[in-house]
Design an enzyme around this catalytic site. Structure first.
Site, PDB file in Angstrom:
ATOM      1  N   LYS A 116      -0.440  -7.922  -0.047  1.00 29.67           N
ATOM      2  CA  LYS A 116       0.906  -8.614  -0.059  1.00 29.67           C
ATOM      3  C   LYS A 116       1.014  -9.836  -1.172  1.00 29.67           C
ATOM      4  O   LYS A 116       2.187 -10.067  -1.878  1.00 29.67           O
ATOM      5  CB  LYS A 116       1.217  -9.131   1.207  1.00 29.67           C
ATOM      6  CG  LYS A 116       1.571  -7.779   2.181  1.00 29.67           C
ATOM      7  CD  LYS A 116       2.038  -8.411   3.607  1.00 29.67           C
ATOM      8  CE  LYS A 116       2.562  -7.250   4.444  1.00 29.67           C
ATOM      9  NZ  LYS A 116       1.653  -6.214   4.793  1.00 29.67           N
ATOM     10  N   GLU A 200       5.751 -17.688   4.065  1.00 22.12           N
ATOM     11  CA  GLU A 200       7.148 -17.353   3.654  1.00 22.12           C
ATOM     12  C   GLU A 200       8.092 -18.425   4.698  1.00 22.12           C
ATOM     13  O   GLU A 200       7.670 -18.592   5.774  1.00 22.12           O
ATOM     14  CB  GLU A 200       7.612 -16.043   4.000  1.00 22.12           C
ATOM     15  CG  GLU A 200       6.501 -15.248   2.939  1.00 22.12           C
ATOM     16  CD  GLU A 200       7.384 -13.638   2.962  1.00 22.12           C
ATOM     17  OE1 GLU A 200       7.737 -13.325   4.048  1.00 22.12           O
ATOM     18  OE2 GLU A 200       6.873 -12.973   1.951  1.00 22.12           O
ATOM     19  N   HIS A 235       8.139  -5.610  15.492  1.00 16.88           N
ATOM     20  CA  HIS A 235       7.743  -5.425  14.367  1.00 16.88           C
ATOM     21  C   HIS A 235       7.804  -3.827  13.877  1.00 16.88           C
ATOM     22  O   HIS A 235       7.303  -3.489  12.621  1.00 16.88           O
ATOM     23  CB  HIS A 235       6.674  -5.958  13.656  1.00 16.88           C
ATOM     24  CG  HIS A 235       6.721  -7.424  13.872  1.00 16.88           C
ATOM     25  ND1 HIS A 235       7.755  -8.369  13.160  1.00 16.88           N
ATOM     26  CD2 HIS A 235       6.055  -8.350  14.608  1.00 16.88           C
ATOM     27  CE1 HIS A 235       7.416  -9.578  13.573  1.00 16.88           C
ATOM     28  NE2 HIS A 235       6.458  -9.644  14.351  1.00 16.88           N
ATOM     29  N   ARG A 292       4.174   5.250  -0.685  1.00 13.47           N
ATOM     30  CA  ARG A 292       4.170   6.424   0.087  1.00 13.47           C
ATOM     31  C   ARG A 292       5.696   6.933   0.447  1.00 13.47           C
ATOM     32  O   ARG A 292       6.535   6.121   0.374  1.00 13.47           O
ATOM     33  CB  ARG A 292       3.252   6.476   1.296  1.00 13.47           C
ATOM     34  CG  ARG A 292       3.675   5.283   2.206  1.00 13.47           C
ATOM     35  CD  ARG A 292       2.883   5.355   3.577  1.00 13.47           C
ATOM     36  NE  ARG A 292       2.945   4.043   4.242  1.00 13.47           N
ATOM     37  CZ  ARG A 292       4.037   3.752   5.152  1.00 13.47           C
ATOM     38  NH1 ARG A 292       4.781   4.618   5.220  1.00 13.47           N
ATOM     39  NH2 ARG A 292       3.878   2.668   6.040  1.00 13.47           N
TER      40      ARG A 292
END
Length: 664
Positions: A116, A200, A235, A292
């Site tokens: 990430k 973040e 999530h 994907r």
């Protein structure tokens, strides 16, 4: 085009890929584990190869066995599906070295987007919008604390190599940062073997919007519009829809172009999904790229009329993209609901067991045509095991607009009948009918914000459901001589005169006793909860019943499993157990037994034989699907025999121990 492909996956995605392969006259090879030897995906493929034990680590994640199966069967290409090895660069590389086409992006693209932090740095250089944050290599706690303080709270800590909601922490204030960082790093190291994190800015009430991209080997790249995946729990996505509601044409185009820029930045080939986080005022920021096909790809297929798996096969075979950007259109609106074997009222605890009854809306599976689509990898009689994701089916609907799609989804969910384990069907109905979802007031905290309404007791009448169960019982037992001998009648048939019959029930969802009194003295009546009503019934087939209670007509379906009557009424599901007092006369010992609610492993025994326990005391802890479940004492009593030890595997319904209660 290929002559034969191997599908390195299982369940509904393997069935989905096989459906397109069959339509294109491409041979398909399934791989399967011990647990999946008789599974649907094995049956629908042309060939099948056993690759190992039931655990994914012993089968579907064994790269060498998958590659060997492809070579052995002469498959020219491997489709990885999603999950398992779909984003594994070592697997893509092993296929390449074996001379087998990997139906996915190049190894370098998987590697670039696998971290990430590295992906965000790459996106920054490609001018793709990023959430303010820190993605650097220096992982010292002091520097991370300073970066978080500079960004401003709340901040989100995320495992750099993470996914599936693991290794994530929201930090509300500076003094909580150090403890949250240590916890996040421990979970990241345990789950991914890498404790690196990124930071973040935590956006309040964000939406999760993603863009489907496609690129070929000839330099062409397009976006196939967007999907909203904001409705999530822990999530994990629950409902998805396309196109994302409320986006202006300008925002939709800007987001699509940013997604294409992200794909071009890594020389992408094939299907990919660029995920964005969006504020309520329409600002969007890059989150990650999944290299994907996604679980929710059917909603894109339904609104574009395109088979994305076909596109994958054609691109992997070297063909150019079938269409260019200016040729792509959106038609109507599509919504997907993930039907899971889980118990929403108990923290979405996974549920395992056999699908004793599975009735889904009439639809053609894996099709891009029509208004209702079912993608499922299981059939009635199959088992949901603790080894894999407990998905039963994906229910996808298409409407001329969002309002039409919502109505179709509500009707389709109301037609789902599943017996044998807990499901989230009723919970999905509540979300679809809820005001925030129906008004497209979307954000990733929707379920938490509206928890009380979404988890409120059912408003569907339990008494009406019980009346349907009584009708099914009286029909089965010959109460009105439905082709049965009067000597078999539950209702104590008399040659003359009236009669009454007490029907004792137990509501399984509330474990409470219920009583109905059926009587006939000139007219038939049923007494429920102190209220008496004229009562009559009819049935069509084995499960469809209609009940007349005074002037009210009640229609539903009843599926009988022994003495348990499963009632499906107005989209709600009820389970009542008939207490056959004659059959159980003198059988009191069953009351002290405690049984396993699911297949799993005993990980802790908290009591000893002979110990006295109070009602609610924890007795045994089981683990299933990586979640713990504690068995507690249903009453005060004394522990008798303990039948399993720590480490033992138990099946659903196994007696775990004996609790001796007063009078037992």
């Amino acid at each position: 085009m290929f002559n034969k492909i191997l599908i390195a996956n299982r369940g509904e995605i393997a069935c989905r890929v096989a459906a397109t392969a069959k339509r294109l006259n491409v041979g398909s090879v399934a791989v399967y584990s011990d647990a999946d030897a008789k599974s649907k995906h094995v049956d629908v493929c042309d060939e099948a190869v056993h690759v190992g034990g039931s655990a994914a680590s012993e089968s579907y994640l064994r790269i060498e066995r998958i590659v060997e199966a492809a070579k052995k069967t002469g498959a020219q290409a491997v489709h990885p599906g999603y999950g398992f090895l779909s984003e594994n660069e070592a697997f893509a590389n092993a296929c390449e070295e074996a001379g087998i086409v990997f139906i996915g992006p190049p190894v370098e693209a998987i590697r670039a987007m696998g971290s990430k932090a590295a992906a965000k740095a790459l996106m920054q250089s490609a001018s793709v919008p990023l959430v303010p944050g820190y993605h650097g290599d220096d992982q010292s706690p002091d520097l991370l604390q300073r970066e978080a303080d500079a960004i401003g709270y709340p901040v989100l800590l995320k495992a750099s190599a993470g996914g599936g909601g693991k290794g994530m922490r929201v930090v509300e204030k500076s003094e909580d940062f150090a403890q949250a960082l240590a916890s996040c790093k421990r979970e990241a190291a345990s789950s991914f073997g890498n404790d690196r994190v990124l930071i973040e800015k935590y956006l309040l009430r964000p939406r999760h919007v993603e863009v489907q991209v496609f690129a070929d080997k000839h330099g062409n790249a397009v976006y196939l519009f967007d999907r909203d995946c904001s409705v999530q729990r822990r999530h994990q996505k629950v409902l998805e829809e396309a196109p994302a509601p409320g986006l202006s044409d300008e925002t939709r185009r800007a987001m699509g172009e940013a997604a294409v820029a992200a794909a071009r930045a890594v020389d992408y080939v094939g299907a990919g999904t660029v995920e964005f986080i969006m504020t309520q005022d329409g600002q969007f920021y890059f989150m990650e790229m999944n290299t994907r096909l996604q679980v929710e790809h059917p909603v894109t297929e339904m609104v574009t009329g395109l088979d994305l798996v076909e596109w994958q096969l054609r691109v992997a075979a070297g063909e150019p993209l079938p269409l260019q950007q200016h040729e792509l259109r959106v038609d109507g609106h599509a919504i997907e609901a993930r039907v899971y074997a889980e118990n929403p009222s108990r923290g979405f605890l996974p549920s395992t067991g056999t699908l004793k009854h599975l009735a889904l809306p009439h639809a053609v599976e894996f099709t891009i045509e029509g208004d209702v689509r079912i993608d499922s990898g299981v059939r009635e009689g199959d088992a949901i095991t603790p080894f894999y994701d407990p998905m039963i089916a994906k229910l996808i609907v298409h409407g001329r607009d969002r309002r039409d799609a919502l109505a179709r989804m509500a009707r389709a969910l109301a037609q789902c009948e599943i017996v044998g384990l807990h499901t989230n069907v009723e919970f999905l109905q509540r979300i679809v009918k809820s005001e925030p979802f129906s008004q497209a007031d979307l954000d990733t905290g929707l379920i938490e914000r509206h928890h009380d309404a979404l988890f409120a007791p059912s408003s569907v009448s339990r008494e009406r459901a019980l009346a349907l169960a009584c009708a099914a019982l009286l029909t089965r037992e010959g109460g009105e001589a439905h082709g049965r001998s009067p000597w078999d009648a539950l209702s104590h048939w008399r040659m003359s005169g009236g009669y009454s019959q007490d029907l004792h029930w137990r509501a399984l969802d509330a474990d409470k006793p219920l009583k109905a009194v059926f009587s006939k003295n000139g007219e038939k009546r049923l007494q429920l909860d102190g209220q008496s009503a004229r009562f009559d019934w009819s049935h069509r087939g084995e499960t469809a019943f209609s009940v007349q209670l005074d002037d009210a007509l009640v229609k539903g379906h009843v599926f009988t499993d022994g003495d348990v009557f499963h009632v499906f009424l107005e989209g709600a599901a009820f389970a009542f157990e008939w207490q056959n007092l004659m059959a159980h006369a003198g059988d009191a010992e069953h009351e002290g037994r405690l049984t396993a609610p699911m297949p799993g492993k005993v990980i802790a025994v908290l009591v000893q034989p002979g110990a006295s326990v109070e009602k609610g005391a924890p007795l045994i802890v089981m683990e299933a699907m990586k979640m713990e479940h504690t068995i507690v004492a249903p009453a005060t009593g004394r522990i008798g025999e303990i039948l399993f030890d720590v480490g033992d595997q138990v099946t659903d319904g196994s007696q775990l121990l004996v609790l001796e209660t007063e009078g037992s």
